[in-house]
Design a protein around this motif. Structure first.
Motif, PDB file in Angstrom:
ATOM      1  N   GLU A 192     -17.750  75.027   8.833  1.00 59.33           N
ATOM      2  CA  GLU A 192     -17.063  74.578  10.037  1.00 59.33           C
ATOM      3  C   GLU A 192     -17.393  73.142  10.417  1.00 59.33           C
ATOM      4  N   GLU A 193     -18.629  72.723  10.146  1.00 57.68           N
ATOM      5  CA  GLU A 193     -18.970  71.360  10.571  1.00 57.68           C
ATOM      6  C   GLU A 193     -18.126  70.335   9.847  1.00 57.68           C
ATOM      7  N   VAL A 194     -17.878  70.608   8.557  1.00 59.13           N
ATOM      8  CA  VAL A 194     -17.056  69.654   7.799  1.00 59.13           C
ATOM      9  C   VAL A 194     -15.641  69.604   8.381  1.00 59.13           C
ATOM     10  N   LEU A 195     -15.127  70.792   8.746  1.00 62.86           N
ATOM     11  CA  LEU A 195     -13.792  70.823   9.344  1.00 62.86           C
ATOM     12  C   LEU A 195     -13.758  70.055  10.656  1.00 62.86           C
ATOM     13  N   VAL A 196     -14.818  70.253  11.447  1.00 58.63           N
ATOM     14  CA  VAL A 196     -14.859  69.545  12.729  1.00 58.63           C
ATOM     15  C   VAL A 196     -14.833  68.044  12.498  1.00 58.63           C
ATOM     16  N   GLY A 208      -9.018  63.091   6.486  1.00 54.98           N
ATOM     17  CA  GLY A 208     -10.388  63.537   6.208  1.00 54.98           C
ATOM     18  C   GLY A 208     -10.504  64.077   4.796  1.00 54.98           C
ATOM     19  N   LYS A 209     -11.627  64.766   4.544  1.00 57.33           N
ATOM     20  CA  LYS A 209     -11.836  65.261   3.190  1.00 57.33           C
ATOM     21  C   LYS A 209     -10.854  66.365   2.853  1.00 57.33           C
ATOM     22  N   TYR A 210     -10.597  67.234   3.822  1.00 60.44           N
ATOM     23  CA  TYR A 210      -9.695  68.348   3.556  1.00 60.44           C
ATOM     24  C   TYR A 210      -8.416  68.237   4.360  1.00 60.44           C
ATOM     25  N   VAL A 211      -8.507  67.699   5.588  1.00 61.45           N
ATOM     26  CA  VAL A 211      -7.331  67.638   6.452  1.00 61.45           C
ATOM     27  C   VAL A 211      -6.584  66.354   6.151  1.00 61.45           C
ATOM     28  N   LYS A 212      -5.355  66.495   5.681  1.00 58.41           N
ATOM     29  CA  LYS A 212      -4.603  65.297   5.330  1.00 58.41           C
ATOM     30  C   LYS A 212      -3.254  65.306   6.031  1.00 58.41           C
ATOM     31  N   GLN A 293     -22.222  64.099  18.477  1.00 60.01           N
ATOM     32  CA  GLN A 293     -22.616  65.489  18.599  1.00 60.01           C
ATOM     33  C   GLN A 293     -22.313  66.293  17.360  1.00 60.01           C
ATOM     34  N   SER A 294     -21.345  65.827  16.581  1.00 60.72           N
ATOM     35  CA  SER A 294     -20.950  66.640  15.434  1.00 60.72           C
ATOM     36  C   SER A 294     -21.987  66.607  14.333  1.00 60.72           C
ATOM     37  N   MET A 295     -23.005  65.755  14.473  1.00 63.15           N
ATOM     38  CA  MET A 295     -24.053  65.708  13.464  1.00 63.15           C
ATOM     39  C   MET A 295     -24.918  66.950  13.529  1.00 63.15           C
ATOM     40  N   ASN A 296     -24.938  67.616  14.678  1.00 62.25           N
ATOM     41  CA  ASN A 296     -25.820  68.785  14.785  1.00 62.25           C
ATOM     42  C   ASN A 296     -25.192  69.962  14.088  1.00 62.25           C
ATOM     43  N   LEU A 302     -25.050  83.173  17.728  1.00 62.30           N
ATOM     44  CA  LEU A 302     -25.464  82.535  18.966  1.00 62.30           C
ATOM     45  C   LEU A 302     -26.934  82.750  19.249  1.00 62.30           C
ATOM     46  N   GLU A 303     -27.610  81.670  19.528  1.00 64.38           N
ATOM     47  CA  GLU A 303     -29.009  81.784  19.922  1.00 64.38           C
ATOM     48  C   GLU A 303     -29.112  81.768  21.417  1.00 64.38           C
ATOM     49  N   LYS A 304     -30.174  82.331  21.907  1.00 63.25           N
ATOM     50  CA  LYS A 304     -30.290  82.364  23.367  1.00 63.25           C
ATOM     51  C   LYS A 304     -30.733  81.031  23.917  1.00 63.25           C
ATOM     52  N   ALA A 305     -31.599  80.373  23.208  1.00 64.04           N
ATOM     53  CA  ALA A 305     -32.047  79.063  23.696  1.00 64.04           C
ATOM     54  C   ALA A 305     -31.550  78.003  22.740  1.00 64.04           C
ATOM     55  N   CYS A 306     -30.411  77.485  23.030  1.00 60.41           N
ATOM     56  CA  CYS A 306     -29.848  76.474  22.132  1.00 60.41           C
ATOM     57  C   CYS A 306     -30.260  75.114  22.649  1.00 60.41           C
ATOM     58  N   SER A 307     -31.006  74.417  21.865  1.00 55.76           N
ATOM     59  CA  SER A 307     -31.613  73.207  22.413  1.00 55.76           C
ATOM     60  C   SER A 307     -30.691  72.006  22.385  1.00 55.76           C
ATOM     61  N   GLU A 308     -29.732  71.987  21.497  1.00 58.89           N
ATOM     62  CA  GLU A 308     -28.903  70.802  21.459  1.00 58.89           C
ATOM     63  C   GLU A 308     -27.450  71.178  21.520  1.00 58.89           C
ATOM     64  N   ASN A 309     -26.623  70.203  21.840  1.00 52.95           N
ATOM     65  CA  ASN A 309     -25.187  70.465  21.843  1.00 52.95           C
ATOM     66  C   ASN A 309     -24.661  70.386  20.440  1.00 52.95           C
ATOM     67  N   TYR A 310     -24.012  71.418  20.036  1.00 51.49           N
ATOM     68  CA  TYR A 310     -23.336  71.335  18.759  1.00 51.49           C
ATOM     69  C   TYR A 310     -21.836  71.334  19.019  1.00 51.49           C
ATOM     70  N   LEU A 311     -21.082  71.130  17.997  1.00 51.58           N
ATOM     71  CA  LEU A 311     -19.646  70.969  18.181  1.00 51.58           C
ATOM     72  C   LEU A 311     -18.931  71.901  17.224  1.00 51.58           C
ATOM     73  N   SER A 312     -18.313  72.919  17.776  1.00 48.26           N
ATOM     74  CA  SER A 312     -17.519  73.795  16.923  1.00 48.26           C
ATOM     75  C   SER A 312     -16.048  73.557  17.221  1.00 48.26           C
ATOM     76  N   LEU A 313     -15.185  74.179  16.438  1.00 47.50           N
ATOM     77  CA  LEU A 313     -13.753  73.954  16.626  1.00 47.50           C
ATOM     78  C   LEU A 313     -13.310  74.381  18.017  1.00 47.50           C
ATOM     79  N   ARG A 314     -13.904  75.444  18.494  1.00 43.10           N
ATOM     80  CA  ARG A 314     -13.506  75.928  19.811  1.00 43.10           C
ATOM     81  C   ARG A 314     -13.946  74.963  20.904  1.00 43.10           C
TER      82      ARG A 314
END
Lengths: 758, 75
Positions: A192-196, A208-212, A293-296, A302-314
């Protein structure tokens, strides 16, 4: 070399395992023996772990990792430590050459993960959740144990055995999570990160690599060759709508900028591009933050204590909601404005601004402020200085080069196509008139006082005569400015017309001379010019007539009039055919120079000419009748003449004379009444109306309208208009009759006198 | 190793040790140096971190049974 490296690796691993295990030892237990089976097992396990994950899931960017570590430290409240860390990293990163670390990013990443893991384990989490792919088979643990299901990993040739060691039924949750994680890994060829990241590239218009970008489908798509679940595909497609809109807007901006040198795009178009680019820079800022943010890495579960912001498609779709609205607006505007320019473009954009949503409203307001600033600038300079600098033909006032006489009427006009919809028609008319007045004053009247009036107007409206100060959404202040300017300039113009050019006096003079208001002058003129005009037209010389005109002026009250006015009065001979006598072609004319010839144009003067001819004919008839009376009035000659004649002849003569008298009476009555009607009911009344309108006239247009009305009413009422053509014809026939009567009576009385003389 | 390289290496290690203390990783200098060497040789840092975590768990959990039901092979 390979074997050396491998040997080094295994040595180092051994060393590592030894040290780690030693750390765990309590003080009183024995030290670890490197040859024990425990140790060997641990070693094997270590090797397994190390072999299972060959490529990291994030890009090797040391700076980004350092950034995220720093941010984490800061959010934990340890800001001083964050600063220290930043310093250390800079020093660390600057080291290069032999002896330094080559994969700096790897080290940093390692530290980061170890720190996170430590924190997580200290928070009493079940850390087994973090290792979905690896398992430790542990049948002798009495706390919860894990289920292991090992996938076939690729190169190392592990067996594909499935091992179920389930002790605690309450472990279903973990089982489910693990299955889910594995399922995801199976379905997604691409994580998913690559897609993001690809989506983020697409939203800047880059493939992008896949999205053209697919020309057929006209959008950014994942090609079918890439294996992702349908939900992901649809979501990627939806997010890439933003990319499509961006492409459209950016395409328009680049196209317009290419056309700038060709002077095809006007100032309003340029302003529009500039405003769009500002909005896009906001958008770029957002994208930069998101990219950071997309680097994370995205945690799979899902973790209960997520320390950093990540970026998913949603999460991305949530972030993109607002920019999509704005970008859609911009794309719609771009489509609309592709072919428009100038005021029309501003009007079209204004229509879109009528929107209830406050976000849209603010956005459009900002945009319109930029777009309309050239227009408002043009209005300001037109209204305060009369300057029309319109290279790209975008303004709603169009000027054309005309002769000086028609500057007022034809020099400038409104171009309805370029009139933006937030400027009303009446306001546009006022703007046109104000600028026209300034130009008129400058060109025709050679007057400089309008500049003061303009500055006064500006200060009264609260703004300076320099650039700027007006914007879209301030149509009220624009109106105030225009009104103030119009008021003052109009007043100034009328003052100039009245005082400097004595408009009123000239009108009066025209009335007195062309409309035969100055009775004594007309009488003398007729007396003197009469004998001349009885000759055929082609023998009369204009110079002689001009001299006679001068004589007439000098002998009447007209000599006390203003020399300037008298200079303009001239004799005019109309084009004549053979057989015409002078009476038919004689007329007077009045020379109205600039600027008054705006009022007294060619057509107006032609009207005056028609009226003059009619009045002149009327006067001639009256003159003839008076001349006849002079002959016909009872006198000694006529009364004593017939004693010598025979009775019958005498009677006939007397009855004829009586009939003549009666006829004369009737004609005289008719002419007098007609004369009275024309002089008093028509001319004087119209003149008083015109005078009162002149008093209240506010600008030159009013004055022009009043004068037209005046002339028109004269023409209509003196039966010269179209509605009274038949009446007019009969009148002229009557006049001819009267003149013939005169000549006949002349002959008759001549005859009588001759008789007397014998 | 020549003295310059040695000094660079030592300084790098110091810096890294300081950073790791800031992040409270609980690694001592020697372990850290081994880890750095392994990273430099190209191993996946995620795997190394996982290894560290696994081997650092409860002491009793780290002692494996003599017989393991999963076949394994030394690389």
């Amino acid at each position: 070399m390979e074997e050396e490296d491998d040997q080094k690796v295994s040595d180092l691993i051994k060393e590592l395992v030894l040290r780690l295990l030693s750390q765990n030892l309590t003080p009183d237990s024995r030290p670890i023996d490197p040859n024990s089976s425990d140790f060997r097992n641990s070693l094997r396990y270590a090797v397994r772990i190390l072999s299972s994950r060959m490529t990291p899931s994030i890009a090797p960017d040391a700076a980004a990792i350092a950034e995220s570590i720093k941010r984490r430290l800061a959010t934990q409240g340890k800001s001083s430590e964050a600063l220290t860390f930043a310093e250390l990293f800079t020093k660390f990163a600057s080291k290069s050459g032999p002896g330094s670390v080559n994969n700096k990013w790897a080290v940093l990443y390692l530290l980061k993960i170890i720190a996170e893991d430590r924190k997580a384990s200290n928070a009493q989490l079940d850390s087994s959740l973090l290792l979905p792919n690896l398992a430790l088979s542990d049948t002798e643990l009495d706390n919860s144990s894990r289920v292991l299901r090992r996938l076939g990993t690729k190169e190392k040739g592990w067996s594909n055995g499935v091992l179920w060691v389930s002790k605690d039924p309450g472990n279903r949750l973990e089982i489910a999570f693990r299955e889910f994680a594995n399922l995801i890994k199976e379905e997604n060829e691409v994580c998913e990160e690559v897609l993001v990241r690809d989506v983020l590239y697409a939203c800047q218009g880059i493939d992008g690599k896949y999205v053209k970008f697919d020309k057929n489908a006209d959008g950014y798509v994942l090609p079918d060759s890439v294996k992702v679940p349908r939900a992901t595909r649809v979501m990627v497609r939806k997010l890439c709508e933003l990319g499509w809109l961006f492409r459209k807007v950016k395409g328009y901006i680049t196209e317009s900028m290419d056309r700038f040198p060709a002077e095809d795009v006007g100032t309003v178009g340029q302003a529009f591009c500039a405003a769009l680019q500002d909005e896009l820079s906001e958008y770029y800022k957002l994208l930069a933050v998101l990219e950071g943010q997309s680097m994370n890495s995205i945690p799979l579960v899902l973790e209960k204590a997520c320390s950093e912001n990540y970026l998913s498609l949603r999460r991305l779709s949530v972030w993109f909601a607002e920019p999509t609205v704005k970008m859609r607006l911009m794309a719609v505007l771009v489509d609309k404005c592709r072919v428009l320019r100038g005021g029309a473009m501003a009007g079209a954009i204004h229509l879109h601004a009528q929107h209830g949503d406050p976000l849209v409203h603010d956005f459009m307001r900002r945009l319109l402020k930029r777009v309309c600033s050239p227009l408002f600038e043009m209005v300001r300079s037109w209204v305060l200085e009369g300057e029309l600098e319109d290279i790209f033909a975008e303004y709603f006032i169009v000027g054309q080069p005309v002769k000086v006489e028609s500057l007022w009427r034809d020099g400038y006009r409104l171009h309805a196509g370029m009139l933006p919809s937030f400027i009303s028609q009446s306001l546009a008319q006022r703007i046109l008139r104000t600028g026209k007045s300034i130009n008129f004053l400058r060109v025709c009247c050679e007057d400089r006082g309008w500049a003061d009036a303009a500055t006064e107007a500006a200060t009264a409206a609260g703004m300076t005569t320099r650039r700027g100060g007006l914007g879209y959404g301030e149509t009220d202040s624009l109106e105030t400015l225009v009104d103030e300017a119009a008021k003052r300039i109009d007043k100034h113009l009328l003052e100039v017309i009245y005082k400097q050019y004595k408009f009123k006096e000239h009108c009066l003079a025209i009335k007195r001379y062309l409309l035969l208001g100055q009775g004594d002058f007309v009488q003398y003129l007729m007396d003197i010019v009469g004998p001349e005009l009885s000759e055929p037209a082609n023998t009369i010389s204009t110079f002689k007539l001009a001299g006679l005109l001068e004589t007439a002026i000098r002998s009447s009250n007209a000599q006390y009039d203003d020399r300037d006015i008298l200079d303009r009065l001239r004799v005019k001979m109309m084009p004549h055919e053979t057989g015409d006598i002078g009476w038919d072609v004689f007329s007077l004319e009045y020379d109205a120079r600039v600027p008054l010839d705006t009022v007294f144009t060619e057509s107006v003067m032609a009207m005056y000419l028609i009226i003059f001819n009619f009045l002149w004919k009327l006067r001639r008839v009256e003159h003839a009748l008076i001349g006849a009376w002079k002959i016909m009035k009872p006198n000694c000659i006529t009364s004593h003449s017939f004693t010598k004649l025979q009775r019958a002849v005498k009677f006939q003569l007397l009855s004829t004379l009586r009939r003549c008298q009666v006829l004369w009476d009737g004609m005289n009555h008719f002419v007098t009444n007609l004369q009275y009607y024309i002089m008093f009911e028509v001319l004087e009344v119209s003149w008083s109306d015109f005078s009162s309108e002149m008093e209240v006239a506010k600008d030159l247009d009013d004055l022009l309208a009043a004068h037209e009305k005046y002339l028109h009413s004269i023409v209509e009422k003196s039966l010269l208009g179209e509605s009274s053509q038949t009446l007019c014809k009969s009148l002229f026939v009557l006049f001819d009759l009267i003149l013939r009567f005169r000549s006949h009576t002349d002959r008759l009385y001549e005859g009588i006198c001759e008789l007397q003389a014998r | 190793m020549d003295p310059d390289a040695a000094r660079t290496a030592r300084e790098s290690l110091d810096l890294t040790f300081h950073m790791s203390n800031l992040l409270d990783t609980g690694l001592d200098r020697h372990t850290l140096s081994v880890l750095i060497a392994l990273c430099d040789l190209g191993l996946n840092p995620e795997a190394l971190a996982a290894l560290v975590k696994e081997l650092r768990r409860e002491p009793h959990a780290s002692s494996l049974p003599a017989t393991s039901t999963a076949p394994s092979r030394l690389s």
